[in-house]
Design a protein around this motif. Structure first.
Motif, PDB file in Angstrom:
ATOM      1  N   LEU A  12       7.937 -13.133   7.779  1.00 36.67           N
ATOM      2  CA  LEU A  12       7.003 -12.115   8.249  1.00 36.67           C
ATOM      3  C   LEU A  12       6.803 -11.122   7.121  1.00 36.67           C
ATOM      4  CD1 LEU A  12       5.330 -10.760  10.523  1.00 36.67           C
ATOM      5  CD2 LEU A  12       7.361  -9.376  11.016  1.00 36.67           C
ATOM      6  N   GLY A  13       5.554 -10.885   6.752  1.00 39.88           N
ATOM      7  CA  GLY A  13       5.241  -9.968   5.670  1.00 39.88           C
ATOM      8  C   GLY A  13       4.586  -8.702   6.174  1.00 39.88           C
ATOM      9  N   ALA A  14       4.984  -7.582   5.583  1.00 37.06           N
ATOM     10  CA  ALA A  14       4.361  -6.286   5.888  1.00 37.06           C
ATOM     11  C   ALA A  14       4.082  -5.595   4.563  1.00 37.06           C
ATOM     12  CB  ALA A  14       5.279  -5.433   6.758  1.00 37.06           C
ATOM     13  N   GLY A  15       2.824  -5.251   4.343  1.00 36.00           N
ATOM     14  CA  GLY A  15       2.467  -4.615   3.083  1.00 36.00           C
ATOM     15  C   GLY A  15       1.027  -4.911   2.726  1.00 36.00           C
ATOM     16  N   LEU A  16       0.785  -5.078   1.438  1.00 38.16           N
ATOM     17  CA  LEU A  16      -0.590  -5.239   0.977  1.00 38.16           C
ATOM     18  C   LEU A  16      -1.082  -6.677   1.138  1.00 38.16           C
ATOM     19  CD1 LEU A  16      -3.094  -3.969  -0.260  1.00 38.16           C
ATOM     20  CD2 LEU A  16      -2.163  -4.481  -2.530  1.00 38.16           C
ATOM     21  N   VAL A  17      -2.022  -6.850   2.053  1.00 41.38           N
ATOM     22  CA  VAL A  17      -2.788  -8.089   2.194  1.00 41.38           C
ATOM     23  C   VAL A  17      -4.239  -7.665   2.008  1.00 41.38           C
ATOM     24  CG1 VAL A  17      -3.371 -10.038   3.666  1.00 41.38           C
ATOM     25  CG2 VAL A  17      -1.108  -8.968   3.857  1.00 41.38           C
ATOM     26  N   CYS A  18      -4.838  -8.072   0.908  1.00 43.06           N
ATOM     27  CA  CYS A  18      -6.162  -7.541   0.567  1.00 43.06           C
ATOM     28  C   CYS A  18      -7.077  -8.653   0.077  1.00 43.06           C
ATOM     29  CB  CYS A  18      -6.035  -6.455  -0.508  1.00 43.06           C
ATOM     30  SG  CYS A  18      -5.509  -7.086  -2.126  1.00 43.06           S
ATOM     31  N   LEU A  19      -8.320  -8.282  -0.206  1.00 47.45           N
ATOM     32  CA  LEU A  19      -9.279  -9.209  -0.801  1.00 47.45           C
ATOM     33  C   LEU A  19      -9.330  -8.938  -2.302  1.00 47.45           C
ATOM     34  CD1 LEU A  19     -11.371 -11.435  -0.060  1.00 47.45           C
ATOM     35  CD2 LEU A  19     -13.107  -9.635  -0.159  1.00 47.45           C
ATOM     36  N   ASP A  20      -9.067  -9.972  -3.097  1.00 54.54           N
ATOM     37  CA  ASP A  20      -9.195  -9.872  -4.551  1.00 54.54           C
ATOM     38  C   ASP A  20     -10.606 -10.276  -4.955  1.00 54.54           C
ATOM     39  OD1 ASP A  20      -6.658  -8.991  -5.042  1.00 54.54           O
ATOM     40  OD2 ASP A  20      -5.895 -10.894  -5.810  1.00 54.54           O
ATOM     41  N   VAL A  28     -18.467 -14.037  -9.923  1.00 57.49           N
ATOM     42  CA  VAL A  28     -17.604 -13.334  -8.983  1.00 57.49           C
ATOM     43  C   VAL A  28     -17.007 -14.322  -7.991  1.00 57.49           C
ATOM     44  CG1 VAL A  28     -17.443 -11.471  -7.288  1.00 57.49           C
ATOM     45  CG2 VAL A  28     -19.028 -11.262  -9.211  1.00 57.49           C
ATOM     46  N   GLN A  29     -15.684 -14.244  -7.822  1.00 55.89           N
ATOM     47  CA  GLN A  29     -14.986 -15.085  -6.860  1.00 55.89           C
ATOM     48  C   GLN A  29     -14.144 -14.205  -5.946  1.00 55.89           C
ATOM     49  OE1 GLN A  29     -13.639 -17.771 -10.346  1.00 55.89           O
ATOM     50  NE2 GLN A  29     -13.524 -19.138  -8.573  1.00 55.89           N
ATOM     51  N   TYR A  30     -13.949 -14.662  -4.739  1.00 53.91           N
ATOM     52  CA  TYR A  30     -13.200 -13.896  -3.737  1.00 53.91           C
ATOM     53  C   TYR A  30     -11.995 -14.708  -3.268  1.00 53.91           C
ATOM     54  CZ  TYR A  30     -17.565 -11.247  -3.616  1.00 53.91           C
ATOM     55  OH  TYR A  30     -18.676 -10.514  -3.961  1.00 53.91           O
ATOM     56  N   TYR A  31     -10.805 -14.177  -3.541  1.00 54.34           N
ATOM     57  CA  TYR A  31      -9.567 -14.775  -3.060  1.00 54.34           C
ATOM     58  C   TYR A  31      -8.808 -13.712  -2.274  1.00 54.34           C
ATOM     59  CZ  TYR A  31     -10.010 -18.658  -6.452  1.00 54.34           C
ATOM     60  OH  TYR A  31     -10.432 -19.739  -7.169  1.00 54.34           O
ATOM     61  N   ASN A  32      -7.853 -14.146  -1.476  1.00 55.80           N
ATOM     62  CA  ASN A  32      -6.930 -13.183  -0.887  1.00 55.80           C
ATOM     63  C   ASN A  32      -5.941 -12.719  -1.943  1.00 55.80           C
ATOM     64  OD1 ASN A  32      -8.266 -13.771   1.453  1.00 55.80           O
ATOM     65  ND2 ASN A  32      -6.440 -14.248   2.647  1.00 55.80           N
ATOM     66  N   GLY A  33      -5.355 -11.536  -1.722  1.00 59.29           N
ATOM     67  CA  GLY A  33      -4.420 -11.006  -2.700  1.00 59.29           C
ATOM     68  C   GLY A  33      -3.437 -10.031  -2.093  1.00 59.29           C
ATOM     69  N   GLY A  34      -2.859  -9.190  -2.953  1.00 60.50           N
ATOM     70  CA  GLY A  34      -1.796  -8.292  -2.549  1.00 60.50           C
ATOM     71  C   GLY A  34      -0.476  -9.043  -2.588  1.00 60.50           C
ATOM     72  N   SER A  35       0.601  -8.391  -3.014  1.00 59.77           N
ATOM     73  CA  SER A  35       1.881  -9.091  -3.125  1.00 59.77           C
ATOM     74  C   SER A  35       2.301  -9.706  -1.802  1.00 59.77           C
ATOM     75  CB  SER A  35       2.965  -8.129  -3.626  1.00 59.77           C
ATOM     76  OG  SER A  35       2.780  -7.842  -4.994  1.00 59.77           O
ATOM     77  N   TYR A  57      -9.083  -5.017  10.812  1.00 59.46           N
ATOM     78  CA  TYR A  57     -10.257  -4.886   9.950  1.00 59.46           C
ATOM     79  C   TYR A  57     -11.463  -5.572  10.589  1.00 59.46           C
ATOM     80  CZ  TYR A  57      -6.426  -3.902   6.718  1.00 59.46           C
ATOM     81  OH  TYR A  57      -5.296  -3.399   6.133  1.00 59.46           O
ATOM     82  N   LYS A  58     -12.623  -4.955  10.470  1.00 59.91           N
ATOM     83  CA  LYS A  58     -13.819  -5.442  11.171  1.00 59.91           C
ATOM     84  C   LYS A  58     -15.021  -5.636  10.243  1.00 59.91           C
ATOM     85  CE  LYS A  58     -11.593  -5.039  15.081  1.00 59.91           C
ATOM     86  NZ  LYS A  58     -11.079  -6.252  15.763  1.00 59.91           N
ATOM     87  N   ASP A  59     -14.819  -5.596   8.940  1.00 56.15           N
ATOM     88  CA  ASP A  59     -15.958  -5.647   8.020  1.00 56.15           C
ATOM     89  C   ASP A  59     -16.167  -7.044   7.441  1.00 56.15           C
ATOM     90  OD1 ASP A  59     -13.729  -5.750   6.473  1.00 56.15           O
ATOM     91  OD2 ASP A  59     -14.157  -3.939   5.311  1.00 56.15           O
ATOM     92  N   GLU A  60     -17.143  -7.159   6.527  1.00 56.25           N
ATOM     93  CA  GLU A  60     -17.483  -8.443   5.926  1.00 56.25           C
ATOM     94  C   GLU A  60     -16.302  -9.033   5.159  1.00 56.25           C
ATOM     95  OE1 GLU A  60     -19.959 -11.686   5.122  1.00 56.25           O
ATOM     96  OE2 GLU A  60     -20.401  -9.950   6.383  1.00 56.25           O
ATOM     97  N   ALA A  61     -15.540  -8.185   4.458  1.00 61.22           N
ATOM     98  CA  ALA A  61     -14.392  -8.672   3.695  1.00 61.22           C
ATOM     99  C   ALA A  61     -13.330  -9.274   4.609  1.00 61.22           C
ATOM    100  CB  ALA A  61     -13.797  -7.537   2.865  1.00 61.22           C
ATOM    101  N   ALA A  62     -13.207  -8.731   5.823  1.00 60.70           N
ATOM    102  CA  ALA A  62     -12.215  -9.247   6.771  1.00 60.70           C
ATOM    103  C   ALA A  62     -12.503 -10.687   7.152  1.00 60.70           C
ATOM    104  CB  ALA A  62     -12.164  -8.368   8.015  1.00 60.70           C
ATOM    105  N   LYS A  63     -13.787 -11.060   7.195  1.00 62.80           N
ATOM    106  CA  LYS A  63     -14.148 -12.437   7.530  1.00 62.80           C
ATOM    107  C   LYS A  63     -13.576 -13.403   6.494  1.00 62.80           C
ATOM    108  CE  LYS A  63     -18.539 -10.967   9.614  1.00 62.80           C
ATOM    109  NZ  LYS A  63     -20.022 -11.069   9.513  1.00 62.80           N
ATOM    110  N   LEU A  64     -13.669 -13.021   5.215  1.00 63.76           N
ATOM    111  CA  LEU A  64     -13.130 -13.865   4.151  1.00 63.76           C
ATOM    112  C   LEU A  64     -11.611 -13.890   4.203  1.00 63.76           C
ATOM    113  CD1 LEU A  64     -15.349 -12.780   1.100  1.00 63.76           C
ATOM    114  CD2 LEU A  64     -15.866 -14.389   2.921  1.00 63.76           C
ATOM    115  N   LEU A  65     -11.024 -12.716   4.330  1.00 69.46           N
ATOM    116  CA  LEU A  65      -9.568 -12.576   4.363  1.00 69.46           C
ATOM    117  C   LEU A  65      -8.967 -13.427   5.479  1.00 69.46           C
ATOM    118  CD1 LEU A  65      -7.392 -10.640   2.912  1.00 69.46           C
ATOM    119  CD2 LEU A  65      -7.477  -9.344   5.032  1.00 69.46           C
TER     120      LEU A  65
END
Length: 346
Positions: A12-20, A28-35, A57-65
């Protein structure tokens, strides 16, 4: 069902889960990121069953994530805290022989500051019904994370802390001494602070401390059978067959280290052997070296790994999980209210 009865370890992870957002030569490429996102995704790629605490999260980036997490089988546990906008980081490559990159939290197209991660409060986690995970991983410090760490320690699971900075030294040391495994990079944590953690850890929970140093390899200290922390020991870096990008290499090292160590010790153990520590760290270093052959922290997940490269670095150890995953891409037609680069609503 107890932790020991499970066939596939779980984190179980708690911390930064973001869109790179990776910008290289105008592509431009979109991957998931954050340690946190990288470690959980990397271990799922290797066959674990993992989950991450994530904002609503409810935005466009959340769909990718979310699509990328679902593709890897990483469960999302949504908690209410902070903004509804997905955290994101821009990685831009600098033209030159060193293949360097830099990170930015400001969009170069629309000029807006990108959303950041909000601290996890106690009220967001106290209601969670947690399954039997083998590992609790965090790359941030907060009251909510401290509470989760205590709950996981109480049931015999591993706790891992990978601080993202040393701006608050007292907080870093406190959370480190309360964690079983502590790992950080030399770029973020000085040797003086590392020595402080090692010297004080005899009276804490820590059994392994790792400090990575890029091309200079890493140093580590572990708790021995006689309940003392070893002196710092050094491991050389493993060669990278074809260097492309070092982003996320440390997170792959963490994933490999945990993969090896937790398969040997599904539950927390009060001391480690030198042989087991070296084996786990070398497996982590091998994954780290492979990851540097691909673009982005999670590029390895979406790329075909050369079998010769894999065998050379991993030997007879666990093979990489083969799949045909493709990273999610933004909608073909974005709303005119969204920046076409960072995907923020204007």
């Amino acid at each position: 069902m107890t932790v020991r009865e499970r066939t596939a370890p779980r984190l179980l992870g708690a911390g930064l889960v973001c869109l790179d957002i990776i910008n290289r030569d105008g592509k431009v490429q979109y991957y998931n990121g954050g340690s946190c996102g990288n470690v959980a995704s990397g271990l799922s790629f290797l066959g674990w069953e993992n989950a991450v605490l994530i904002g609503q999260y409810k935005d466009e980036a959340a769909k990718l994530l979310n699509c990328n997490l679902d593709g890897l089988g990483v469960k999302r546990i949504e908690v209410k805290h902070g903004s509804l906008a997905t955290p994101r980081i821009i990685e831009e490559f600098i033209n030159g022989p060193q293949k360097e990159h830099r990170f930015s939290l400001v969009c170069p197209r629309c000029g807006r500051e990108l959303p950041r991660l909000s601290p996890l409060p106690e009220k967001s986690v106290c209601f969670l019904e947690l399954d039997d995970f083998n590992v609790f991983y965090s790359d941030r410090a907060s009251k909510g994370i401290a509470l989760l760490r205590k709950l996981f320690k109480d049931k015999g699971a591993w706790t891992v802390y990978e601080p993202n900075s040393s701006r608050n030294v007292n907080s870093l040391v406190t959370h480190a001494l309360d964690s079983h495994i502590v790992k950080f990079s030399a770029a973020k944590v000085s040797m003086a602070i590392a020595d402080t953690i090692r010297n004080e850890s005899t009276h804490g929970a820590t059994v392994l401390i790792v400090r990575t140093m890029g091309a200079e390899g890493l140093v580590y200290s572990y708790r021995t059978r006689n309940n003392t922390m070893s002196q710092w020991k050094h491991l050389d870096v493993q060669p990278v067959p074809h260097f492309v990008d070092s982003c996320g290499a440390g997170d792959w090292c963490t994933a490999g280290m945990l993969y090896s160590l937790v398969h040997k010790y599904p539950n927390f153990t009060t001391y480690l052997t030198h042989q087991d520590v070296v084996a786990s760290l070398q497996y982590g270093q091998a994954l780290s070296a492979i990851s540097c052959c691909f673009l982005g922290a999670q590029g390895l997940i979406y790329s075909d790994v050369n079998e010769e490269m894999e065998k050379k670095l991993l030997g007879d150890r666990a093979r990489l999980f083969t799949n045909s995953l493709i990273p999610a891409t933004p909608s073909d037609i974005l709303s005119s209210d969204n920046c076409e680069f960072c995907l923020l609503e204007r």
